[in-house]
Write an enzyme that holds these catalytic residues in place. Structure first.
Site, PDB file in Angstrom:
ATOM      1  N   ASP A  40       0.841  -1.198   0.000  1.00 45.96           N
ATOM      2  CA  ASP A  40       0.000   0.000   0.000  1.00 45.96           C
ATOM      3  C   ASP A  40       0.876   1.248   0.000  1.00 45.96           C
ATOM      4  O   ASP A  40       1.550   1.539   0.995  1.00 45.96           O
ATOM      5  CB  ASP A  40      -0.893  -0.024   1.248  1.00 45.96           C
ATOM      6  CG  ASP A  40      -2.056   0.938   1.175  1.00 45.96           C
ATOM      7  OD1 ASP A  40      -1.942   1.955   0.482  1.00 45.96           O
ATOM      8  OD2 ASP A  40      -3.082   0.680   1.818  1.00 45.96           O
ATOM      9  N   ASP A  41       0.915   1.960  -1.133  1.00 45.42           N
ATOM     10  CA  ASP A  41       1.696   3.202  -1.259  1.00 45.42           C
ATOM     11  C   ASP A  41       3.200   2.946  -1.347  1.00 45.42           C
ATOM     12  O   ASP A  41       3.991   3.766  -0.872  1.00 45.42           O
ATOM     13  CB  ASP A  41       1.433   4.166  -0.089  1.00 45.42           C
ATOM     14  CG  ASP A  41       0.048   4.773  -0.100  1.00 45.42           C
ATOM     15  OD1 ASP A  41      -0.740   4.444  -0.997  1.00 45.42           O
ATOM     16  OD2 ASP A  41      -0.250   5.572   0.814  1.00 45.42           O
ATOM     17  N   CYS A  76      -5.685   4.390  -3.685  1.00 46.61           N
ATOM     18  CA  CYS A  76      -5.849   3.026  -3.175  1.00 46.61           C
ATOM     19  C   CYS A  76      -7.076   2.302  -3.717  1.00 46.61           C
ATOM     20  O   CYS A  76      -6.967   1.256  -4.359  1.00 46.61           O
ATOM     21  CB  CYS A  76      -5.912   3.052  -1.651  1.00 46.61           C
ATOM     22  SG  CYS A  76      -4.435   3.707  -0.855  1.00 46.61           S
ATOM     23  N   ASP A 298      -0.339  -0.731  -4.910  1.00 46.62           N
ATOM     24  CA  ASP A 298      -1.548  -0.127  -5.481  1.00 46.62           C
ATOM     25  C   ASP A 298      -1.296   1.247  -6.089  1.00 46.62           C
ATOM     26  O   ASP A 298      -2.072   1.723  -6.912  1.00 46.62           O
ATOM     27  CB  ASP A 298      -2.675  -0.058  -4.451  1.00 46.62           C
ATOM     28  CG  ASP A 298      -2.304   0.706  -3.190  1.00 46.62           C
ATOM     29  OD1 ASP A 298      -1.170   1.213  -3.084  1.00 46.62           O
ATOM     30  OD2 ASP A 298      -3.167   0.789  -2.281  1.00 46.62           O
TER      31      ASP A 298
END
Length: 467
Positions: A40-41, A76, A298
């Site tokens: 995530d990120d 996201c 993502d």
């Protein structure tokens, strides 16, 4: 007859009945087990042997890395919706993390890579982050095992475990990445040998606040500050208003971003530990040699480039992501790099292709042929799209863009435009949208954009295109 032979007979018979054999499957070989590792990120620069040594040794060094991997909507929830379906935001209807055109409530979950594989006899599990605004106890179709965040956090969070709310506290044992890893490992070990499995392992790291595990809090003590030439860009007069309005990255904000970067790298080490445990479970259950691993993020993240932090914007640091696929029957344990443009829309069709099941409605492409470097017809560009985003002092107008092998061109709902010649200006310091030398290039990209951005985001209208 071994359990794996039985598994092959059962699943191969099912997929043969579908009359859609995988393009690269060998006769008599069972369909692959599939493990998707979704961070995530995580930006590309946070994807290295130093940060994630197990991923480097076990996936990158034994598979195909994609040096030009991107997401079409760098946020996201829309990106994860595209990963699950192989569709652009204008098809999923998920443009943002919340609101009228974003979040879990706007996602149609009846046809995803999970339902396709589940219908083909796979035992499936989602472990970690699903979609923003997800609320249990609901379990979407296609998932046999469901361990999803109710709130995204590293400590003091709840998971929805097969429809049951399960709270966790703030002790070292409650660290979310480790809890999720234990669930993922158990899923692998508990899946009967005759059943193929699909594991979607989606920890929260390295999302802000990027809290590292206690055992990793002292990693990277001598890391140099991140200072590319685009950092804290001095002259943003050619940038859109939402960039021009940003203050310079100074004082507390600079110190915060420097520390956040270090903590993001530290938080990823627990993910790496998790991958190591999952691989061990696959090896010990005689699955590793036939497992397809997909690693990606993502979206990317900015650490102060162009005075920006976070993601959302259509700059390289935001739209470019790490991506690597290992599948030993094809990649043969040999590392290679492919520089063709791949996107998050390609994950679902690639999995479906290698498993041998239909992928209805996908707008992405199967990258199965790219894993062995085949000279196949492939895309030369892709669409960027995002609806208006507003969060505290962060404001980004809706935009549509096209990114090809040489340029990125973006039109905002405000009428502002950005055009970057990536070969001459890889750091995107000079917006050449208004320069006479690029009139023909801009016209070509504008025509391509109008074709791709159809329909446009809800807040956006291209000239001559009805909203």
């Amino acid at each position: 007859m071994s359990a794996r032979t039985v598994r092959c007979l059962l699943v191969c018979a099912f997929t043969a009945a579908l009359l859609v054999p995988a393009q690269t499957a060998s006769p008599g070989q069972p369909p692959p087990d599939v493990v998707v590792i979704l961070t995530d990120d995580q930006r590309v620069e946070a994807f290295s042997r130093r940060v994630m040594p197990t991923v480097a040794r076990q996936i990158v060094a034994k598979g195909t890395s994609f040096s030009n991997a991107f997401v079409s909507n760098p946020l996201c929830c829309p990106s994860r919706s595209s990963i699950l379906t192989g569709q652009y935001s204008h098809t999923t209807g998920v443009y943002a993390n919340n609101g009228d055109f974003g979040g879990f409530d706007n996602f149609t979950d009846t046809s995803t890579v999970a339902t396709w594989l589940n219908d083909a006899g796979y035992r499936t599990a989602l472990v970690g982050k699903y979609l923003n605004q997800y609320k249990g106890p609901y379990v979407p179709p296609g998932w046999d095992r469901w361990v999803a965040f109710q709130e995204h956090a590293y400590y003091d969070y709840s998971l929805v475990v097969d429809g049951v709310f399960t709270p966790f506290g703030a002790t070292e044992a409650d660290y979310a990445t480790d809890v999720l890893t234990a669930e993922a490992e158990s899923f692998v070990r508990d899946t009967p040998a005759q059943e193929p499995l699909f594991l979607y392992y989606a920890p929260y790291a390295p999302h802000e606040p990027a809290t590292p595990a206690v055992r990793h809090q002292e990693l990277f003590p001598l890391l140099d500050p991140w200072r590319p030439i685009s950092y804290n860009e001095a002259d943003v007069s050619d940038k859109p208003a939402h960039i021009r309005d940003l203050p310079r990255v100074l004082g507390p904000r600079r110190r915060y971003l420097d520390q956040l970067r270090i903590d993001q790298l530290r938080s990823l080490r627990a993910v790496d530990d998790g991958v190591k445990r999952i691989i061990s479970a696959l090896r010990e259950t005689d699955r590793l040699q036939n497992t397809m691993f997909v690693f990606l993020s993502d979206n990317g993240y900015l650490w102060g480039e162009h005075r920006w932090d976070r993601k959302i914007v259509p700059y390289e640091e935001s739209i470019r992501v790490p991506m690597a696929i290992r599948y030993d029957p094809i990649t043969q344990g040999v590392p290679r790099t492919d520089d063709r443009i791949v996107t998050n829309l390609d994950i679902a069709p690639t999995i479906a292709d290698l498993v041998g099941v239909p992928a209805p409605g996908v707008e992405g492409m199967s990258a199965a042929g790219l894993l062995e470097g085949a000279a196949i017809a492939w895309r030369s560009d892709f669409l960027l799209e995002a609806d208006a985003f507003g969060n505290n002092n962060i404001k980004v107008p809706a935009y549509c863009g096209v990114r090809n092998e040489e340029f990125v061109y973006v039109e905002y709902v405000t009428g502002e435009m950005e055009l970057y010649d990536l070969a001459a200006d890889p750091f995107q310091l000079r917006n050449v949208a208004g320069r006479a030398a690029y009139v023909a290039t801009r016209a070509q990209l504008d025509n391509r954009l109008e074709a791709l951005c159809d329909p446009p985001p809800p807040a956006f209208t291209l000239p001559g295109v009805e909203p």
